[in-house]
Design a protein around this motif. Structure first.
Motif, PDB file in Angstrom:
ATOM      1  N   LEU A   1      28.935  86.874  53.842  1.00 12.39           N
ATOM      2  CA  LEU A   1      28.065  86.175  54.779  1.00 12.39           C
ATOM      3  C   LEU A   1      28.342  86.657  56.201  1.00 12.39           C
ATOM      4  CD1 LEU A   1      28.352  82.522  53.427  1.00 12.39           C
ATOM      5  CD2 LEU A   1      26.628  84.235  52.879  1.00 12.39           C
ATOM      6  N   ASP A   2      27.401  86.434  57.084  1.00 14.78           N
ATOM      7  CA  ASP A   2      27.552  86.859  58.466  1.00 14.78           C
ATOM      8  C   ASP A   2      28.553  85.946  59.187  1.00 14.78           C
ATOM      9  OD1 ASP A   2      26.493  86.536  61.506  1.00 14.78           O
ATOM     10  OD2 ASP A   2      26.154  88.572  60.779  1.00 14.78           O
ATOM     11  N   PHE A   3      29.570  86.540  59.768  1.00 17.80           N
ATOM     12  CA  PHE A   3      30.644  85.773  60.410  1.00 17.80           C
ATOM     13  C   PHE A   3      30.120  84.924  61.566  1.00 17.80           C
ATOM     14  CE2 PHE A   3      33.857  85.454  63.782  1.00 17.80           C
ATOM     15  CZ  PHE A   3      34.876  84.796  63.108  1.00 17.80           C
ATOM     16  N   ALA A   4      29.311  85.504  62.425  1.00 22.32           N
ATOM     17  CA  ALA A   4      28.820  84.802  63.616  1.00 22.32           C
ATOM     18  C   ALA A   4      27.991  83.579  63.242  1.00 22.32           C
ATOM     19  CB  ALA A   4      28.000  85.757  64.487  1.00 22.32           C
ATOM     20  N   ILE A   5      27.118  83.730  62.243  1.00 19.70           N
ATOM     21  CA  ILE A   5      26.261  82.613  61.822  1.00 19.70           C
ATOM     22  C   ILE A   5      27.111  81.498  61.204  1.00 19.70           C
ATOM     23  CG2 ILE A   5      24.451  81.926  60.197  1.00 19.70           C
ATOM     24  CD1 ILE A   5      23.155  84.648  60.636  1.00 19.70           C
ATOM     25  N   CYS A   6      28.086  81.879  60.374  1.00 21.15           N
ATOM     26  CA  CYS A   6      28.958  80.872  59.748  1.00 21.15           C
ATOM     27  C   CYS A   6      29.778  80.125  60.786  1.00 21.15           C
ATOM     28  CB  CYS A   6      29.886  81.545  58.738  1.00 21.15           C
ATOM     29  SG  CYS A   6      29.050  82.109  57.239  1.00 21.15           S
ATOM     30  N   LEU A   7      30.271  80.846  61.792  1.00 23.01           N
ATOM     31  CA  LEU A   7      31.068  80.213  62.836  1.00 23.01           C
ATOM     32  C   LEU A   7      30.216  79.223  63.632  1.00 23.01           C
ATOM     33  CD1 LEU A   7      33.841  80.104  64.179  1.00 23.01           C
ATOM     34  CD2 LEU A   7      33.120  81.970  65.698  1.00 23.01           C
ATOM     35  N   GLU A   8      28.987  79.611  63.903  1.00 19.39           N
ATOM     36  CA  GLU A   8      28.083  78.721  64.628  1.00 19.39           C
ATOM     37  C   GLU A   8      27.772  77.464  63.812  1.00 19.39           C
ATOM     38  OE1 GLU A   8      23.567  78.801  66.500  1.00 19.39           O
ATOM     39  OE2 GLU A   8      24.647  80.692  66.193  1.00 19.39           O
ATOM     40  N   LYS A   9      27.552  77.640  62.507  1.00 19.47           N
ATOM     41  CA  LYS A   9      27.277  76.497  61.630  1.00 19.47           C
ATOM     42  C   LYS A   9      28.501  75.584  61.506  1.00 19.47           C
ATOM     43  CE  LYS A   9      25.112  77.040  57.719  1.00 19.47           C
ATOM     44  NZ  LYS A   9      23.998  76.099  57.892  1.00 19.47           N
ATOM     45  N   PHE A  10      29.696  76.175  61.521  1.00 15.28           N
ATOM     46  CA  PHE A  10      30.926  75.395  61.432  1.00 15.28           C
ATOM     47  C   PHE A  10      31.024  74.420  62.607  1.00 15.28           C
ATOM     48  CE2 PHE A  10      35.511  75.161  62.664  1.00 15.28           C
ATOM     49  CZ  PHE A  10      35.965  74.403  61.589  1.00 15.28           C
ATOM     50  N   PHE A  11      30.692  74.898  63.799  1.00 15.14           N
ATOM     51  CA  PHE A  11      30.763  74.040  64.984  1.00 15.14           C
ATOM     52  C   PHE A  11      29.597  73.061  65.053  1.00 15.14           C
ATOM     53  CE2 PHE A  11      33.834  77.166  66.459  1.00 15.14           C
ATOM     54  CZ  PHE A  11      34.735  76.388  67.170  1.00 15.14           C
ATOM     55  N   SER A  12      28.372  73.564  64.919  1.00 14.81           N
ATOM     56  CA  SER A  12      27.193  72.718  65.138  1.00 14.81           C
ATOM     57  C   SER A  12      26.913  71.763  63.979  1.00 14.81           C
ATOM     58  CB  SER A  12      25.962  73.589  65.404  1.00 14.81           C
ATOM     59  OG  SER A  12      25.711  74.436  64.299  1.00 14.81           O
ATOM     60  N   ASP A  13      27.043  72.249  62.742  1.00 11.41           N
ATOM     61  CA  ASP A  13      26.716  71.414  61.579  1.00 11.41           C
ATOM     62  C   ASP A  13      27.905  70.602  61.071  1.00 11.41           C
ATOM     63  OD1 ASP A  13      24.239  72.505  61.780  1.00 11.41           O
ATOM     64  OD2 ASP A  13      24.395  73.808  60.029  1.00 11.41           O
ATOM     65  N   TYR A  14      29.059  71.268  60.952  1.00 12.90           N
ATOM     66  CA  TYR A  14      30.202  70.602  60.327  1.00 12.90           C
ATOM     67  C   TYR A  14      30.990  69.737  61.322  1.00 12.90           C
ATOM     68  CZ  TYR A  14      34.635  69.925  57.885  1.00 12.90           C
ATOM     69  OH  TYR A  14      35.744  69.367  57.325  1.00 12.90           O
ATOM     70  N   LEU A  15      31.522  70.363  62.381  1.00  9.27           N
ATOM     71  CA  LEU A  15      32.374  69.617  63.312  1.00  9.27           C
ATOM     72  C   LEU A  15      31.605  68.542  64.080  1.00  9.27           C
ATOM     73  CD1 LEU A  15      34.732  72.325  64.910  1.00  9.27           C
ATOM     74  CD2 LEU A  15      35.281  70.643  63.156  1.00  9.27           C
ATOM     75  N   ILE A  16      30.440  68.902  64.606  1.00  9.63           N
ATOM     76  CA  ILE A  16      29.705  67.971  65.466  1.00  9.63           C
ATOM     77  C   ILE A  16      28.882  66.968  64.656  1.00  9.63           C
ATOM     78  CG2 ILE A  16      27.929  67.781  67.257  1.00  9.63           C
ATOM     79  CD1 ILE A  16      28.876  70.518  68.296  1.00  9.63           C
ATOM     80  N   LYS A  17      28.035  67.458  63.755  1.00  3.54           N
ATOM     81  CA  LYS A  17      27.125  66.563  63.037  1.00  3.54           C
ATOM     82  C   LYS A  17      27.803  65.821  61.884  1.00  3.54           C
ATOM     83  CE  LYS A  17      22.965  69.265  64.087  1.00  3.54           C
ATOM     84  NZ  LYS A  17      21.862  70.065  63.507  1.00  3.54           N
ATOM     85  N   GLU A  18      28.537  66.565  61.052  1.00  2.00           N
ATOM     86  CA  GLU A  18      29.111  65.956  59.846  1.00  2.00           C
ATOM     87  C   GLU A  18      30.377  65.150  60.143  1.00  2.00           C
ATOM     88  OE1 GLU A  18      30.796  67.407  55.493  1.00  2.00           O
ATOM     89  OE2 GLU A  18      29.313  68.645  56.529  1.00  2.00           O
ATOM     90  N   ARG A  19      31.297  65.752  60.871  1.00  2.00           N
ATOM     91  CA  ARG A  19      32.577  65.074  61.137  1.00  2.00           C
ATOM     92  C   ARG A  19      32.567  64.240  62.403  1.00  2.00           C
ATOM     93  NH1 ARG A  19      37.861  68.475  61.069  1.00  2.00           N
ATOM     94  NH2 ARG A  19      38.525  66.464  61.881  1.00  2.00           N
TER      95      ARG A  19
END
Length: 343
Positions: free
Chosen positions: A8-26
């Motif tokens: 998978l693309d590193f940059a896209i995954c890193l962005e999703k980790f911050f925006s989707d996982y850390l901020i929205k989910e957690r």
């Protein structure tokens, strides 16, 4: 999602980790997000300087267990980070790769190897704090004849009096300060938990004068940063540390015996806790002032103060030995005569 070399693309995954996982989910706090952000900035810096991999060319295939271990060693050896900081960066990376397991299970073994990296064991140093005398000495070196000096004095005094973390001081606004009696400061701590901390009249006088001097008592400026730089922007943690270090260096030069080898904003927080403890304040109240989630965290101050422990033992001392050089019955002549007559 873009794939490269079956990854998978590193940059896209890193962005999703911050925006989707850390901020929205957690719903992670700003402090956590900043800490994780700094970890990946350092990782990108490491890959660029040590591996000659430019940020736009970073790929997951280049990041394995060995690469992460080398990065952690680089933090300690090249950047002089403490083992505690190394462990903090390691924890952030493990969290990221646990998240990647769900996005890319085809490389599960690679992610598991990274997640299995253990935190480094190390001997923790003694708790650093300064005495009341040292603190007064340090604040005496803050000039009050300049606008910036008056800001520094108000900020350092408030940081000590409230036992605030550096980020809590940075996040303060004029709305956080209650200027009428009882004087209090509202702090936003870890996990977005708010707490109200009372402060004394002298400290409030300093803060109140600073607020009036900078027109921060204007209703339109209620949410402005309370302490700001020359551009009107909120101070950074590094900026606060620099201000404290400046006056510490001046004071230590003439009063070396009063100060520890190093100082940081957190040392003021430790100092406040120790001074409260030494004044006989209950640990429960100290916990509430510092904003600790558990009193177990606050107990480190009781363990650190050997004088406090010695005085507590002396107060509770009971002579159970009852050892005398001469027995009581031997002092009584009549009793001795009676006992002798029995023979």
């Amino acid at each position: 999602m873009i794939h490269k070399n079956n990854y998978l693309d590193f940059a896209i995954c890193l962005e999703k980790f911050f925006s989707d996982y850390l901020i929205k989910e957690r719903g992670a706090s700003n402090h956590t997000i900043r800490s994780y952000r700094d970890t990946f900035i350092l990782l990108i810096d490491y890959l660029s300087k040590e591996k000659s991999i430019k940020p736009y060319n970073i790929c997951f295939s280049q990041i394995g267990k060995e690469c992460v271990l080398e990065f952690l060693d680089w933090l300690e050896c090249k950047r002089d980070c403490t083992p505690g900081t190394r462990n903090q960066r390691c924890a952030a990376l493990r969290s990221f790769f646990r998240y990647i397991m769900y996005l890319d299970p085809t490389h599960m073994s690679q992610w598991k190897e990274i997640c299995k990296i253990r935190l480094k064991r190390y001997v923790k140093g003694s708790l650093a704090y300064v005495s009341v005398e040292a603190l007064k000495c340090l604040l005496d070196y803050v000039p009050v004849d300049t606008r910036k000096g008056r800001r520094d004095l108000a900020m350092l005094t408030l940081m000590y009096q409230t036992g605030a973390r550096v980020q809590e001081i940075i996040d303060l606004t004029p709305a956080s300060i209650r200027l009428s009696k009882p004087f209090t400061v509202e702090l936003l701590g870890k996990g977005s938990k708010k707490r109200i901390v009372p402060i004394d009249g002298n400290s409030m006088e300093l803060v109140s004068c600073y607020i009036k001097e900078n027109n921060l008592d204007d209703c339109a400026k209620r949410v402005f940063p309370l302490f700001f730089n020359c551009w009107g922007e909120r101070l950074s943690a590094a900026g606060v540390a620099y201000i404290l270090e400046k006056y510490y260096s001046m004071a230590k030069k003439e009063h070396e015996d009063l100060f520890p080898d190093k100082i940081s904003p957190h040392v003021l927080r430790h100092s406040k806790a120790m001074h409260l403890l030494q004044s006989g304040v209950n640990l429960v109240y100290i916990r509430d002032i510092l904003g600790h989630a558990s009193i177990k965290t606050t107990e480190i101050y009781a363990r650190a103060d050997s004088k406090y422990k010695r005085e507590a033992l002396e107060k509770a001392y009971v002579d159970v030995c009852n050892v005398h050089t001469e027995c009581e019955w031997e002092k009584d002549d009549k009793l001795k005569q009676f006992l002798k007559s029995l023979a």
